[in-house]
Design a protein around this motif. Sequence first.
Motif, PDB file in Angstrom:
ATOM      1  N   GLU A   1       0.887  -1.228   0.067  1.00 25.97           N
ATOM      2  CA  GLU A   1      -0.037  -0.167  -0.004  1.00 25.97           C
ATOM      3  C   GLU A   1       0.797   1.305   0.016  1.00 25.97           C
ATOM      4  O   GLU A   1       0.545   2.252  -0.587  1.00 25.97           O
ATOM      5  N   GLN A   2       2.066   1.097   0.710  1.00 28.79           N
ATOM      6  CA  GLN A   2       2.719   2.610   0.690  1.00 28.79           C
ATOM      7  C   GLN A   2       3.659   2.696  -0.443  1.00 28.79           C
ATOM      8  O   GLN A   2       3.564   3.678  -1.114  1.00 28.79           O
ATOM      9  N   GLY A   3       3.974   1.601  -1.231  1.00 28.13           N
ATOM     10  CA  GLY A   3       4.253   1.804  -2.396  1.00 28.13           C
ATOM     11  C   GLY A   3       3.334   2.210  -3.553  1.00 28.13           C
ATOM     12  O   GLY A   3       3.896   2.890  -4.511  1.00 28.13           O
ATOM     13  N   PHE A   4       2.152   1.752  -3.470  1.00 27.21           N
ATOM     14  CA  PHE A   4       1.107   2.222  -4.402  1.00 27.21           C
ATOM     15  C   PHE A   4       0.701   3.609  -4.234  1.00 27.21           C
ATOM     16  O   PHE A   4       0.834   4.377  -5.406  1.00 27.21           O
ATOM     17  N   LYS A   5       0.899   4.260  -3.049  1.00 24.40           N
ATOM     18  CA  LYS A   5       0.697   5.420  -2.736  1.00 24.40           C
ATOM     19  C   LYS A   5       1.770   6.518  -3.317  1.00 24.40           C
ATOM     20  O   LYS A   5       1.737   7.434  -3.894  1.00 24.40           O
ATOM     21  N   LEU A   6       3.224   5.965  -3.155  1.00 25.96           N
ATOM     22  CA  LEU A   6       4.140   6.531  -3.522  1.00 25.96           C
ATOM     23  C   LEU A   6       4.176   6.735  -5.172  1.00 25.96           C
ATOM     24  O   LEU A   6       4.668   7.742  -5.820  1.00 25.96           O
ATOM     25  N   ALA A   7       3.891   5.510  -5.724  1.00 34.48           N
ATOM     26  CA  ALA A   7       3.809   5.424  -7.111  1.00 34.48           C
ATOM     27  C   ALA A   7       2.716   6.433  -7.826  1.00 34.48           C
ATOM     28  O   ALA A   7       3.022   7.022  -8.787  1.00 34.48           O
ATOM     29  N   LEU A   8       1.795   6.495  -7.204  1.00 32.74           N
ATOM     30  CA  LEU A   8       0.744   7.512  -7.506  1.00 32.74           C
ATOM     31  C   LEU A   8       1.139   8.926  -7.428  1.00 32.74           C
ATOM     32  O   LEU A   8       0.596   9.839  -8.271  1.00 32.74           O
ATOM     33  N   ALA A   9       1.609   9.260  -6.548  1.00 27.84           N
ATOM     34  CA  ALA A   9       1.944  10.663  -6.131  1.00 27.84           C
ATOM     35  C   ALA A   9       3.289  11.392  -6.956  1.00 27.84           C
ATOM     36  O   ALA A   9       3.367  12.421  -7.008  1.00 27.84           O
ATOM     37  N   ASN A  10       4.216  10.318  -7.306  1.00 29.18           N
ATOM     38  CA  ASN A  10       5.405  10.839  -7.899  1.00 29.18           C
ATOM     39  C   ASN A  10       5.684  10.205  -9.363  1.00 29.18           C
ATOM     40  O   ASN A  10       5.037   9.142  -9.877  1.00 29.18           O
ATOM     41  N   HIS A  11       6.282  10.803 -10.168  1.00 32.11           N
ATOM     42  CA  HIS A  11       6.757  10.347 -11.724  1.00 32.11           C
ATOM     43  C   HIS A  11       8.035   9.549 -11.732  1.00 32.11           C
ATOM     44  O   HIS A  11       9.060  10.214 -11.640  1.00 32.11           O
ATOM     45  N   TYR A  12       8.161   8.389 -11.309  1.00 35.15           N
ATOM     46  CA  TYR A  12       9.177   7.680 -11.317  1.00 35.15           C
ATOM     47  C   TYR A  12       9.287   7.114 -12.764  1.00 35.15           C
ATOM     48  O   TYR A  12       8.655   7.000 -13.554  1.00 35.15           O
ATOM     49  N   ASP A  13      10.715   7.032 -13.049  1.00 38.37           N
ATOM     50  CA  ASP A  13      11.254   6.535 -14.430  1.00 38.37           C
ATOM     51  C   ASP A  13      10.850   5.021 -14.532  1.00 38.37           C
ATOM     52  O   ASP A  13      10.434   4.156 -15.443  1.00 38.37           O
ATOM     53  N   VAL A  14      10.929   4.125 -13.150  1.00 39.58           N
ATOM     54  CA  VAL A  14      10.820   2.703 -13.215  1.00 39.58           C
ATOM     55  C   VAL A  14      10.481   2.371 -11.747  1.00 39.58           C
ATOM     56  O   VAL A  14      10.900   3.052 -10.905  1.00 39.58           O
ATOM     57  N   VAL A  15       9.344   1.522 -11.538  1.00 42.52           N
ATOM     58  CA  VAL A  15       9.125   1.205 -10.396  1.00 42.52           C
ATOM     59  C   VAL A  15       9.566  -0.580 -10.345  1.00 42.52           C
ATOM     60  O   VAL A  15       9.024  -1.257 -10.935  1.00 42.52           O
ATOM     61  N   ILE A  16      10.355  -0.959  -9.356  1.00 44.03           N
ATOM     62  CA  ILE A  16      10.817  -2.098  -9.129  1.00 44.03           C
ATOM     63  C   ILE A  16       9.899  -2.907  -7.882  1.00 44.03           C
ATOM     64  O   ILE A  16       9.904  -2.524  -6.897  1.00 44.03           O
ATOM     65  N   LEU A  17       9.038  -3.818  -8.455  1.00 47.00           N
ATOM     66  CA  LEU A  17       7.882  -4.336  -7.391  1.00 47.00           C
ATOM     67  C   LEU A  17       8.070  -5.797  -7.042  1.00 47.00           C
ATOM     68  O   LEU A  17       7.901  -6.493  -8.119  1.00 47.00           O
ATOM     69  N   ASP A  18       8.190  -5.855  -5.870  1.00 47.19           N
ATOM     70  CA  ASP A  18       8.157  -7.385  -5.488  1.00 47.19           C
ATOM     71  C   ASP A  18       6.722  -7.967  -5.389  1.00 47.19           C
ATOM     72  O   ASP A  18       5.811  -6.984  -5.432  1.00 47.19           O
ATOM     73  N   LEU A  19       6.686  -9.265  -5.563  1.00 49.73           N
ATOM     74  CA  LEU A  19       5.375  -9.786  -5.888  1.00 49.73           C
ATOM     75  C   LEU A  19       4.866 -10.175  -4.689  1.00 49.73           C
ATOM     76  O   LEU A  19       3.457  -9.869  -4.044  1.00 49.73           O
TER      77      LEU A  19
END
Length: 229
Positions: A39-57
């Motif tokens: 959930e923390q990662g989801f909120k950060l990804a929504l709020a910022n423009h990242y070049d890439v998100v490395i996402l663990d399953l």
Amino acid sequence: MNTQSLYILVVEDQQNIAQNIAEYMENKGHVLDFATQGEQGFKLALANHYDVVILDLNLPVMSGLEVCTQLRLQASHHVPIIMLTARDSIEDKISGFTTGADDYLTKPFSLEELEVRCLALSRRHLLQTNHILTFDKLVIDRKKQLVTREEKPLELHTMGYRILTILAEAFPQVVSRSTLSQKLWGDEPTESDALRSHIYQLRNTLDKPFDYPMIKTLHGIGFVLDVKK
């Protein structure tokens, strides 16, 4: 060869893995944010423009698949996602791609390969969304087919422009002579010296008047853009 700096979000709950990624990527000049649960990662990804998100399953609170699914539903822009997981079955990979992942890397993995994939994914995303490509002080406007270096317009012949564009779109990867010839002439045969001649003319315009050459020859392999910043 130096590459561009990326703004990366790492969503990983295993501290040792996150720390290894951090040390390697930051030493390469990339800027990283971290989240230890979905959930923390989801909120950060929504709020910022990242070049890439490395996402663990496998993540607490919200799984990587759910994070990916919700980002595709709610984000106002495309978020480039590399899924990082110990699951390596075809079914798991299909699940990842079905929910919207752009790439998939299984643990254990090479940090060097992870960086190359991040760079390639970021570049691919940029090519899909932006007609202006920038490499240090070289700017390629694909819409107007104009090229400038240090704000000086470059008078490129059609073939030189095509070669430069091919190398730019492949960056940071190397383009072999055979691939370059195939993209330029297709299956039509051409003189063996034709490519050498076009590269020579391109270098005279792109490299000779400036501080350092941007077209680098890797002997026996091919050509690559060499970017200092």
